[in-house]
Design a protein around this motif. Structure first.
Motif, PDB file in Angstrom:
ATOM      1  N   PRO A  40     -12.651  72.000   4.237  1.00  0.00           N
ATOM      2  CA  PRO A  40     -12.879  71.167   3.224  1.00  0.00           C
ATOM      3  C   PRO A  40     -12.304  72.556   2.069  1.00  0.00           C
ATOM      4  N   ARG A  41     -11.891  72.586   1.464  1.00  0.00           N
ATOM      5  CA  ARG A  41     -11.951  73.229   0.224  1.00  0.00           C
ATOM      6  C   ARG A  41     -12.186  72.969  -1.099  1.00  0.00           C
ATOM      7  N   ARG A  42     -12.647  72.870  -2.238  1.00  0.00           N
ATOM      8  CA  ARG A  42     -12.831  72.238  -3.424  1.00  0.00           C
ATOM      9  C   ARG A  42     -11.370  71.719  -4.425  1.00  0.00           C
ATOM     10  N   ARG A  43     -11.673  71.027  -4.068  1.00  0.00           N
ATOM     11  CA  ARG A  43     -10.323  69.536  -4.958  1.00  0.00           C
ATOM     12  C   ARG A  43      -9.928  70.455  -6.722  1.00  0.00           C
ATOM     13  N   THR A  44      -9.064  70.718  -7.316  1.00  0.00           N
ATOM     14  CA  THR A  44      -8.770  71.173  -8.475  1.00  0.00           C
ATOM     15  C   THR A  44      -7.885  70.133  -9.110  1.00  0.00           C
TER      16      THR A  44
ATOM     17  N   SER B 179     -18.361  68.650  12.258  1.00  0.00           N
ATOM     18  CA  SER B 179     -18.241  70.453  11.985  1.00  0.00           C
ATOM     19  C   SER B 179     -16.566  70.935  12.000  1.00  0.00           C
ATOM     20  N   ALA B 180     -16.081  70.075  10.770  1.00  0.00           N
ATOM     21  CA  ALA B 180     -15.496  71.172  10.153  1.00  0.00           C
ATOM     22  C   ALA B 180     -15.349  71.684   9.449  1.00  0.00           C
ATOM     23  N   GLY B 181     -16.566  71.274   8.889  1.00  0.00           N
ATOM     24  CA  GLY B 181     -17.425  72.078   7.477  1.00  0.00           C
ATOM     25  C   GLY B 181     -17.531  71.441   6.381  1.00  0.00           C
ATOM     26  N   HIS B 182     -17.465  69.354   6.968  1.00  0.00           N
ATOM     27  CA  HIS B 182     -17.340  68.541   5.228  1.00  0.00           C
ATOM     28  C   HIS B 182     -19.181  68.385   5.578  1.00  0.00           C
TER      29      HIS B 182
ATOM     30  N   LYS C 105      -5.340  68.744   3.393  1.00  0.00           N
ATOM     31  CA  LYS C 105      -5.719  69.913   2.403  1.00  0.00           C
ATOM     32  C   LYS C 105      -6.835  69.873   0.985  1.00  0.00           C
ATOM     33  N   ASP C 106      -6.956  68.530   0.749  1.00  0.00           N
ATOM     34  CA  ASP C 106      -7.500  68.666  -0.096  1.00  0.00           C
ATOM     35  C   ASP C 106      -8.547  67.266  -0.059  1.00  0.00           C
ATOM     36  N   MET C 107      -8.306  66.820   1.306  1.00  0.00           N
ATOM     37  CA  MET C 107      -8.683  65.260   1.361  1.00  0.00           C
ATOM     38  C   MET C 107      -8.894  65.614   3.179  1.00  0.00           C
TER      39      MET C 107
END
Length: 354
Positions: free
Chosen positions: A350-354, A194-197, A286-288
């Motif tokens: 989630p946001r994509r890791r870099t 539900s958080a978007g993952h 933030k990243d995971m």
């Protein structure tokens, strides 16, 4: 010259010595010790006074041979050093003490053969209740022998209590004190989805082990309800330890850059996951995002504090003793305690890791 009694010669006094001093028969002393046969109060008082004077100690082995229980609750566990088991053990010990029973701890080190051997030994020792804690093995031979011991214990006036594991069958005379593994895993997985993952790794699967089987079912069911396919390659086997979580996470982030959340099968695994991510410079949450299961005290002390599934450890232990000692009839008693998620600081969108 008259023969000295055992008490006079320095040897451990026997039931015959007690009977002689009290002026009663040996069977009368046995009835007083058993406590399950009517004895006149005056006679009982004489026997107890003789026992005190002789410092007589009941022979537990002899009582067992006579078919009496030993006022002992056996607690059979994988490894008491693990926090999950330690807190259940505390509940067992506290309730056993309040019931006037001695708690005997037996460890199996994850060996099903050793577990069966310990249960058999406790049956021979006439423990009042034998509480087996933790997940069971999905093995026909193991289950058949455990069902046999359940029936044998029941026939001898004892009871097998399965704590944190499922029933052996409706016709098996055992008490089950379980907690909602599947529901807890479902709720936690739903929290992540539900958080978007959409790409969630599950660390710590154990093939044929009831605890992880139930948690994986909840994990799969939540994915199905959200219309998201489970990536089978992300159901990763591992031990329930911090070191295992650390090593698995290092391997995971080296191979995959699309995973945005990790569901750790236990809080100890999650501790290792957080350590590996911190060393890799990956920010949580933030990243995971990272979650655990059990809600041991460590979970709230981690940095960041771990979002996890709460298991009522001490209540499990107390309920296992209560039901094991106060069962009614010979049917199967079963209690399933609830679980719930505890939201802390390790989950974010989630946001994509870099």
């Amino acid at each position: 010259m008259p023969k000295k009694s055992n008490a006079e010669s320095g040897k451990r006094p026997t039931i015959r010595d007690v009977a002689a001093l009290a002026g009663v028969s040996v069977p009368t002393v046995s009835r007083v010790l058993a406590g399950n046969y009517p004895v006149a109060p005056a006679t009982r008082a004489k026997v107890l006074r003789a026992m005190r004077e002789l410092d007589y100690v009941v022979n537990a082995h002899a009582r067992a041979l006579a078919g009496a229980t030993t006022k002992t609750v056996a607690f059979v566990v994988d490894d008491v050093t693990g926090p999950f088991y330690a807190y259940i053990a505390r509940g067992v010990e506290q309730q056993a003490a309040s019931e006037g029973r001695l708690c005997l701890l037996c460890t199996t080190h994850g060996d099903p053969e050793r577990e069966l051997a310990v249960v058999e030994l406790m049956r021979e020792q006439h423990a009042e209740a034998v509480i087996v804690v933790g997940g069971a093995w999905d093995d026909d031979k193991y289950n058949e022998r455990m069902r046999y011991f359940a029936s044998a214990l029941d026939r001898s006036g004892s009871r097998l209590v399965l704590c944190g594991r499922p029933s052996l069958g409706e016709d098996v005379p055992a008490t089950v004190v379980h907690y909602d593994n599947e529901g807890g895993a479902y709720a936690m997985t739903s929290h992540l989805l539900s958080a978007g993952h959409k790409v969630v790794a599950y660390l710590g699967t154990g093939i044929g082990h009831s605890t992880t089987d139930e948690r994986i079912r909840g994990f799969r069911r939540a994915h199905a309800d959200y219309g998201i396919e489970v990536d089978e390659s992300l159901l990763i086997p591992g031990e329930f330890s911090k070191q295992s979580g650390y090593e698995l996470t290092r391997e995971l982030i080296a191979k995959r850059d699309d995973v945005t959340a990790v569901f750790s099968a236990t809080d100890m695994i999650a501790a290792g996951v957080l350590k590996a991510l911190r060393e890799a410079g990956i920010d949580v949450p933030k990243d995971m995002s990272v979650v655990g299961f059990d809600d041991i005290p460590l979970a709230s002390d981690l940095t960041p504090a771990l979002t996890t599934v709460h298991v009522p450890h001490e209540e499990l232990g107390r309920e296992a003793v209560r039901l094991g000692l106060r069962r009614e009839g010979t049917g199967v008693d079963q209690v399933v305690l609830g679980t719930h998620i505890v939201v802390r600081e390790t989950v974010a969108p989630p946001r994509r890791r870099t």
